[in-house]
Motif scaffolding. Structure first.
Motif, mmCIF file in Angstrom:
data_model
loop_
_atom_site.group_PDB
_atom_site.id
_atom_site.type_symbol
_atom_site.label_atom_id
_atom_site.label_comp_id
_atom_site.label_asym_id
_atom_site.label_seq_id
_atom_site.Cartn_x
_atom_site.Cartn_y
_atom_site.Cartn_z
ATOM 1 N N SER A 85 0.877 -1.189 0.000
ATOM 2 C CA SER A 85 0.000 0.000 0.000
ATOM 3 C C SER A 85 0.902 1.223 0.000
ATOM 4 O O SER A 85 2.052 1.159 0.466
ATOM 5 N N TRP A 89 0.346 2.748 4.243
ATOM 6 C CA TRP A 89 -0.809 3.293 4.974
ATOM 7 C C TRP A 89 -1.787 2.187 5.401
ATOM 8 O O TRP A 89 -2.532 2.359 6.332
ATOM 9 N N GLU A 91 -4.559 1.406 4.087
ATOM 10 C CA GLU A 91 -5.819 2.142 4.196
ATOM 11 C C GLU A 91 -7.029 1.400 3.633
ATOM 12 O O GLU A 91 -8.148 1.902 3.718
ATOM 13 N N TYR A 148 -9.982 7.089 4.224
ATOM 14 C CA TYR A 148 -9.117 8.235 3.940
ATOM 15 C C TYR A 148 -8.471 8.792 5.203
ATOM 16 O O TYR A 148 -7.446 9.469 5.136
ATOM 17 N N MET A 151 -4.858 7.788 5.518
ATOM 18 C CA MET A 151 -3.862 8.333 4.591
ATOM 19 C C MET A 151 -3.208 9.564 5.215
ATOM 20 O O MET A 151 -3.689 10.099 6.208
ATOM 21 N N ARG A 152 -2.135 10.010 4.605
ATOM 22 C CA ARG A 152 -1.422 11.184 5.103
ATOM 23 C C ARG A 152 -2.351 12.397 5.085
ATOM 24 O O ARG A 152 -3.085 12.623 4.115
ATOM 25 N N GLY A 160 -5.511 10.752 -3.306
ATOM 26 C CA GLY A 160 -6.249 9.818 -2.448
ATOM 27 C C GLY A 160 -7.016 8.805 -3.279
ATOM 28 O O GLY A 160 -6.997 7.597 -3.001
ATOM 29 N N TYR A 163 -4.398 6.317 -5.057
ATOM 30 C CA TYR A 163 -3.801 5.273 -4.211
ATOM 31 C C TYR A 163 -4.858 4.296 -3.685
ATOM 32 O O TYR A 163 -4.578 3.112 -3.525
ATOM 33 N N SER A 164 -6.060 4.778 -3.425
ATOM 34 C CA SER A 164 -7.076 3.834 -2.945
ATOM 35 C C SER A 164 -7.447 2.854 -4.061
ATOM 36 O O SER A 164 -7.784 1.694 -3.789
#
Lengths: 219, 219
Positions: A85, A89, A91, A148, A151-152, A160, A163-164
């Motif tokens: 990931s 994360w 996530e 979310y 995440m950072r 977002g 990456y998701s």
């Protein structure tokens, strides 16, 4: 006296039934078998998308192995997983929707934690689609949900979403290959009513459903 | 007479050298070995991200197996592949950047078609990053490029980005697992200068680089 006894038995019976029905208890999965399976190249050779499913349920051991293959912890000292990931994360949460209810897979404890005691599989297809009836009849729908909040802080909306999407697909491909190894059918899909399904799943507002993947035996 | 012969030989030698240097020829890969490999669960158990690479080159057979594992055709009658793609668009192209140049993998012919005769591996990391020197020194960088022209006409920009992300990650996870099977190192990453790399790769304006994945032997 007899009437009273019958009444007590009836009341007790109702109480026990309601009690069982009301409690979706945590499922401690058997330890995953992290060795074995078919050779990788043969799994890749048999990797495919299926649209036809039997309603036969998966055993606890298959469920355990499948969820570990998806995103289980393969390095206990660091908590790292079978799927990568972004920036580690982790996530993406994997929810398991089955006839008895909706569970959240917890890779740390390798358990299925109860979420909603309701069969939500029918909500994983948009509108009544006869062609989808076999797909939503599969015994297991994995619902991949990005959180979310994991995440950072300050990440752009575009990043977002990116990456998701990637981090869900890494997991989904593990599942496809596990299915190829075990002779199971699978289809991953994005065509569902996300708002309606999120409501049924009682998701938080930082969570978003990314993809859904059906798993079961071939019909 | 001797001088003339030497001159002719020298000219011929130069011509041959220049000719070899100027032509990055298509590479007909050996047939992929689509059976074997380590058992799937052990590949999943060993799946990890690595940042340290030897510069040792990959053999033609490893390259062949790796590219087939990534997104090779596993159902010749339909042309379908080891990795799924949204609506079977097959919109992700896999470019292989190596010391000798940049190639495009053609799953139909299982060949590497020449694109640019230049070592572009250094362009797969953003700015000079000493910590990345081992990564860009890996013998192979797979560059995953979405071609939006292959997607359905009229698809929204958001959907296009979403599917190009998922469809790349399905391929990337196959590569991670192949590396785990063969004892190779790998890291997939999104941190690169996409515009500069796209220019070096001479991409069309319908193409966009999604992710880059380094592959090599452990250092």
């Amino acid at each position: 006296m007899l009437k009273k006894t019958v009444l007590i038995i009836a009341v007790l019976f109702c109480f026990v039934s309601v009690s069982i029905a009301a409690d979706l208890t945590p499922v401690k999965l058997p330890a995953p078998v992290t060795k074995g399976g078919r050779p990788l190249m043969q799994c890749l050779n048999d990797r495919k998308t299926d649209r036809s499913f039997s309603t036969k349920k998966l055993s606890a051991q298959i469920l355990s192995n499948l969820l570990w293959a998806a995103c289980g912890i393969n390095r206990p000292h660091s908590g790292k997983r079978t799927a990568p990931s972004a920036l580690n994360w982790q996530e993406i949460d994997v929810y398991a929707s089955m006839e008895e209810g909706l569970y959240l897979y917890n890779p740390k404890t390798h358990t299925l934690d109860p979420v909603v005691q309701s069969d939500l599989r029918k909500h994983t297809a948009r509108l009544p689609q006869p062609s989808r009836s076999s797909i939503i009849g599969a015994p297991l729908q994995l619902i991949y949900v990005a959180d979310y909040a994991k995440m950072r802080t300050g990440i752009s909306d575009e990043d977002g979403k990116f990456y998701s999407a990637t981090d869900t697909a890494f997991i989904g491909q593990n599942v496809y290959l596990y299915c190829a190894s075990e002779g199971l059918s699978s289809i991953i899909r994005s065509f569902f009513d996300g708002n309606s399904l999120a409501k049924e799943m009682k998701l938080r507002n930082t969570q978003k459903i990314i993809l859904v993947q059906a798993i079961g035996y071939p019909q």
